[in-house]
Scaffold this motif. Structure first.
Motif, short mmCIF file in Angstrom:
data_model
loop_
_atom_site.label_atom_id
_atom_site.label_comp_id
_atom_site.label_asym_id
_atom_site.label_seq_id
_atom_site.Cartn_x
_atom_site.Cartn_y
_atom_site.Cartn_z
N THR A 33 0.85 -1.20 0.00
CA THR A 33 0.00 0.00 0.00
C THR A 33 0.88 1.25 0.00
OG1 THR A 33 -1.79 -1.12 1.14
CG2 THR A 33 -1.72 1.26 1.39
N SER A 35 2.10 5.12 -2.27
CA SER A 35 2.31 5.65 -3.62
C SER A 35 3.31 4.81 -4.41
CB SER A 35 2.77 7.11 -3.55
OG SER A 35 3.92 7.22 -2.73
N THR A 36 4.34 4.27 -3.76
CA THR A 36 5.32 3.45 -4.47
C THR A 36 4.69 2.10 -4.86
OG1 THR A 36 6.88 4.40 -2.88
CG2 THR A 36 7.76 2.82 -4.47
N GLY A 90 6.09 -0.78 -0.17
CA GLY A 90 6.93 0.38 0.14
C GLY A 90 7.33 0.38 1.60
N ALA A 91 8.02 1.45 2.02
CA ALA A 91 8.40 1.59 3.43
C ALA A 91 8.58 3.07 3.74
CB ALA A 91 9.69 0.83 3.72
N ASP A 92 8.51 3.40 5.00
CA ASP A 92 8.75 4.78 5.42
C ASP A 92 10.20 5.00 5.81
OD1 ASP A 92 5.98 5.77 5.23
OD2 ASP A 92 5.64 4.19 6.69
N LYS A 102 7.04 0.99 8.85
CA LYS A 102 5.95 1.06 7.89
C LYS A 102 4.69 1.55 8.61
CE LYS A 102 5.10 -2.02 4.85
NZ LYS A 102 4.77 -0.89 3.94
N GLY A 103 3.70 1.92 7.80
CA GLY A 103 2.43 2.34 8.39
C GLY A 103 2.10 3.80 8.18
N GLY A 105 0.95 5.01 5.70
CA GLY A 105 -0.35 5.02 5.01
C GLY A 105 -1.44 4.35 5.84
N GLY A 106 -1.08 3.92 7.04
CA GLY A 106 -2.07 3.36 7.95
C GLY A 106 -2.46 1.91 7.65
N ALA A 107 -1.59 1.20 6.92
CA ALA A 107 -1.96 -0.16 6.52
C ALA A 107 -0.98 -1.22 7.05
CB ALA A 107 -2.02 -0.24 4.99
N GLU A 111 -0.27 -5.22 6.12
CA GLU A 111 1.02 -5.35 5.41
C GLU A 111 1.93 -6.34 6.13
OE1 GLU A 111 1.28 -0.87 3.46
OE2 GLU A 111 2.13 -1.22 5.42
N LYS A 129 14.43 7.23 1.96
CA LYS A 129 13.90 6.44 3.09
C LYS A 129 15.00 5.70 3.86
CE LYS A 129 9.53 7.08 1.56
NZ LYS A 129 8.72 6.05 0.97
C1 5RP Z 1 1.57 2.16 4.16
C2 5RP Z 1 3.04 2.02 4.13
C3 5RP Z 1 3.74 2.54 2.92
O1 5RP Z 1 4.43 1.50 2.33
C4 5RP Z 1 4.69 3.60 3.34
O2 5RP Z 1 3.96 4.61 4.03
C5 5RP Z 1 5.41 4.23 2.14
O3 5RP Z 1 4.49 4.93 1.35
P1 5RP Z 1 4.92 5.67 0.02
O4 5RP Z 1 5.33 4.64 -0.96
O5 5RP Z 1 3.67 6.42 -0.40
O6 5RP Z 1 6.05 6.62 0.35
O7 5RP Z 1 3.66 1.49 5.01
O8 5RP Z 1 1.04 1.72 5.38
#
Ligand code: 5RP
Length: 262
Positions: A33, A35-36, A90-92, A102-103, A105-107, A111, A129
């Motif tokens: 989940t 944008s990536t 993806g990852a933060d 991660k999280g 995006g709240g998922a 995940e 990141k």
């Molecule tokens: C969602 C996530 C996403 O993978 C994380 O927030 C990265 O998001 P993006 O690709 O938009 O930078 O953990 O819960």
């Protein structure tokens, strides 16, 4: 068309495009989940349409499920799949050991369940990141709505004994109301600045009643695919101990951009 994308979007696309090469015919694939991950889903949709790739996708959020169906990927539940060949997400934040936050995006709950049920987890990301020590990005913790304020207090008291630099917590909001996850829960964001012992923190947090899951992914990720705005891609595989470089040609993908750009 690709010229209209920001360097960061180009980097995310490049990572997604390279990671799509991990996907083979017949695989059951966890779909992340964010944008990536959305770029990845779009790339896989194109492979399904144009190359006849046959895969079953297990999405990690309703957002991803909707997108996957839209681009023509067959969607099944984790219970139908039971076990997956691969998850790409993806990852933060990620560190040198490929431990993650991660999280954003709240998922992260779905995940983590999906990634853990996979032979392999590949993270797709841009270079921003990468961190030496996890924790600059606020750590998401999913909590049940019942008694969440008590859970928040317990978390703050627990953090006093932990190797972290900051100890404030906040309830994630969606405008004026608390953010609600796909599982009907809330998210506390922990502003820790630096996490000295991520493994210990993850274990301790998950012992607190009311917490469903935290956003630390320890020893789950196998490889990270790092995209750059000029199309360069680096793949680091923690199990093989290898680092490979390649380049995604944006011109070659111009059709795909015009096809799939939002
Ligand atoms: C969602 C996530 C996403 O993978 C994380 O927030 C990265 O998001 P993006 O690709 O938009 O930078 O953990 O819960």
């Amino acid at each position: 068309m690709s010229g209209e994308l920001s360097p960061i979007d180009k980097a995310k696309f490049a990572a997604a495009k390279r990671a799509a090469e991990y996907v083979e015919d017949g695989m059951k694939v966890g779909l992340g989940t964010g944008s990536t991950a959305a770029w990845l889903v779009k790339c896989l949709g194109e492979m399904v349409r144009d190359q006849g790739l046959r895969i079953k996708g297990v999405p990690t959020s309703t957002r991803t499920a909707d997108l996957a169906r839209e681009v023509g990927i067959e969607v099944i539940s984790l219970d139908e799949a039971r076990w997956l060949d691969l998850t790409i997400d993806g990852a933060d934040e990620f560190d040198a050991n490929l431990n993650l936050i991660k999280g954003g995006g709240g998922a992260h709950l779905q995940e983590k369940v999906v990634a853990t049920a996979s032979d392999q987890m590949v993270v797709i990301t841009d270079a921003s990141k990468q961190v030496e020590t996890l924790g600059a990005f606020p750590l998401p913790v999913e909590v049940i709505p019942f008694g969440w304020q008590t859970t928040k207090t317990l978390v703050e008291e627990t953090l006093i004994g932990m190797d972290v630099l900051g100890r404030t917590t906040s309830l994630r909001m969606n405008g004026d109301v608390p953010f609600i996850t796909d599982e009907g829960n809330h998210i506390l964001d922990l502003h820790l600045n630096r996490i000295g012992n991520a493994r210990q923190l993850s274990l301790v947090l998950n012992q607190i009643p009311g917490i469903v899951e935290n956003g630390l992914f320890i020893d789950i990720c196998d490889a990270v695919v790092i995209g750059h705005g000029d199309g360069k891609v680096e793949v680091r595989d923690i199990n093989e101990g290898t680092v490979e470089e390649s380049k995604v040609d944006f011109l070659e993908n111009d059709n795909l951009f015009s096809d799939i750009a939002d």
